[in-house]
Design an enzyme around this catalytic site. Sequence first.
Site, PDB file in Angstrom:
ATOM      1  N   ARG A  32      -0.535  13.565  -7.811  1.00  0.00           N
ATOM      2  CA  ARG A  32       0.127  12.251  -7.838  1.00  0.00           C
ATOM      3  C   ARG A  32       1.517  12.299  -8.458  1.00  0.00           C
ATOM      4  O   ARG A  32       2.374  11.491  -8.142  1.00  0.00           O
ATOM      5  CB  ARG A  32      -0.692  11.257  -8.678  1.00  0.00           C
ATOM      6  CG  ARG A  32      -2.012  10.851  -8.108  1.00  0.00           C
ATOM      7  CD  ARG A  32      -2.528   9.652  -8.895  1.00  0.00           C
ATOM      8  NE  ARG A  32      -3.963   9.457  -8.727  1.00  0.00           N
ATOM      9  CZ  ARG A  32      -4.513   8.830  -7.696  1.00  0.00           C
ATOM     10  NH1 ARG A  32      -3.762   8.347  -6.744  1.00  0.00           N
ATOM     11  NH2 ARG A  32      -5.823   8.686  -7.619  1.00  0.00           N
ATOM     12  N   ASP A  49      -4.262   4.497   6.312  1.00  0.00           N
ATOM     13  CA  ASP A  49      -4.830   5.589   7.097  1.00  0.00           C
ATOM     14  C   ASP A  49      -5.764   4.951   8.137  1.00  0.00           C
ATOM     15  O   ASP A  49      -5.298   4.429   9.148  1.00  0.00           O
ATOM     16  CB  ASP A  49      -5.539   6.500   6.087  1.00  0.00           C
ATOM     17  CG  ASP A  49      -6.112   7.765   6.672  1.00  0.00           C
ATOM     18  OD1 ASP A  49      -5.449   8.417   7.470  1.00  0.00           O
ATOM     19  OD2 ASP A  49      -7.246   8.122   6.303  1.00  0.00           O
ATOM     20  N   GLU A  65       0.851  -1.195   0.000  1.00  0.00           N
ATOM     21  CA  GLU A  65       0.000   0.000   0.000  1.00  0.00           C
ATOM     22  C   GLU A  65       0.884   1.242   0.000  1.00  0.00           C
ATOM     23  O   GLU A  65       1.952   1.254   0.617  1.00  0.00           O
ATOM     24  CB  GLU A  65      -0.855   0.018   1.271  1.00  0.00           C
ATOM     25  CG  GLU A  65      -2.150  -0.762   1.139  1.00  0.00           C
ATOM     26  CD  GLU A  65      -3.281   0.099   0.610  1.00  0.00           C
ATOM     27  OE1 GLU A  65      -3.043   0.907  -0.330  1.00  0.00           O
ATOM     28  OE2 GLU A  65      -4.394  -0.051   1.116  1.00  0.00           O
ATOM     29  N   ASP A  66       0.432   2.266  -0.688  1.00  0.00           N
ATOM     30  CA  ASP A  66       1.123   3.550  -0.632  1.00  0.00           C
ATOM     31  C   ASP A  66       0.964   4.149   0.761  1.00  0.00           C
ATOM     32  O   ASP A  66       1.916   4.649   1.349  1.00  0.00           O
ATOM     33  CB  ASP A  66       0.593   4.510  -1.708  1.00  0.00           C
ATOM     34  CG  ASP A  66      -0.931   4.505  -1.792  1.00  0.00           C
ATOM     35  OD1 ASP A  66      -1.577   3.711  -1.077  1.00  0.00           O
ATOM     36  OD2 ASP A  66      -1.481   5.289  -2.571  1.00  0.00           O
ATOM     37  N   PHE A  72      -3.431  15.119   6.093  1.00  0.00           N
ATOM     38  CA  PHE A  72      -3.551  14.749   4.692  1.00  0.00           C
ATOM     39  C   PHE A  72      -2.275  15.105   3.922  1.00  0.00           C
ATOM     40  O   PHE A  72      -1.716  16.187   4.091  1.00  0.00           O
ATOM     41  CB  PHE A  72      -4.764  15.454   4.072  1.00  0.00           C
ATOM     42  CG  PHE A  72      -5.170  14.855   2.761  1.00  0.00           C
ATOM     43  CD1 PHE A  72      -5.846  13.650   2.708  1.00  0.00           C
ATOM     44  CD2 PHE A  72      -4.858  15.492   1.566  1.00  0.00           C
ATOM     45  CE1 PHE A  72      -6.203  13.081   1.496  1.00  0.00           C
ATOM     46  CE2 PHE A  72      -5.222  14.934   0.351  1.00  0.00           C
ATOM     47  CZ  PHE A  72      -5.890  13.733   0.326  1.00  0.00           C
ATOM     48  N   LYS A  98      -0.283   6.005   9.023  1.00  0.00           N
ATOM     49  CA  LYS A  98      -0.772   7.004   9.982  1.00  0.00           C
ATOM     50  C   LYS A  98      -1.281   6.275  11.220  1.00  0.00           C
ATOM     51  O   LYS A  98      -2.457   5.921  11.303  1.00  0.00           O
ATOM     52  CB  LYS A  98      -1.906   7.819   9.360  1.00  0.00           C
ATOM     53  CG  LYS A  98      -1.504   8.724   8.204  1.00  0.00           C
ATOM     54  CD  LYS A  98      -2.727   9.471   7.693  1.00  0.00           C
ATOM     55  CE  LYS A  98      -2.435  10.364   6.526  1.00  0.00           C
ATOM     56  NZ  LYS A  98      -3.696  10.847   5.901  1.00  0.00           N
TER      57      LYS A  98
END
Length: 193
Positions: free
Chosen positions: A183, A121, A117-118, A170, A149
């Site tokens: 991106r 969250d 995963e990038d 964010f 996070k």
Amino acid sequence: MHHFIGLFYIWLLITMEEIKIHDKVFVPYISFEEIEHAIKRMANTIYSRFGNERPVFVGVLNGVVMFMSDFLKQYPGECEVAFLQLSSYDGTQSTGDVKRKMDLSVDLTGRHVVILEDIIDTGNTLEALYAYLKAKPVKSVSVGTLFFKPDAFYKELEIDYIGMSIPDKFVVGYGLDYNELGRNLPDLYQIKE
Ligand code: IMP
Ligand code: MG
């Protein structure tokens, strides 16, 4: 020499500027160079676990493209790659409702699957993806994320490999978007509040 490096760093901070995407302002946060170091560490850690067992790295589009591409270049062993698309974000808020927009094209029977995963969250996306992959006749499923996070994450799932932990703010860049923009930025930017 030390002074020179110090001055160069200050110059870098001054020249890296705030950017505006849609209605929000972002400030430079993590440089591409630091990101690359974290990726290299992750690739070596994962390789030391799987060696030549030929893991399948599964990435979630579109956010993971930059990370996956740089990760694969650093992974020193045999491996395969597969992508799928999920979506839970609307603007800067996680909606909690994860939709699968695309199916995996690779047969995962008997394979070691590593979800890459990038960013993780809340963990909503990960939980849905994990359950989907775990239901298949795989040998193992483990999880790696470039950014994590910890203050937003509320699931019980174990995250096996973490590139960098970041605050619950964010971010955009390095594949991550704010309503599809940002991106293509090589560095990571954090929202200015
Ligand atoms: P989660 O389901 O809340 O863990 O969110 C995971 C997905 O939401 C990630 O794969 C990203 O696509 C997106 N996301 C989460 N946090 C951010 C952020 O700070 N910036 C951009 N996208 C994010
Ligand atoms: Mg994503």
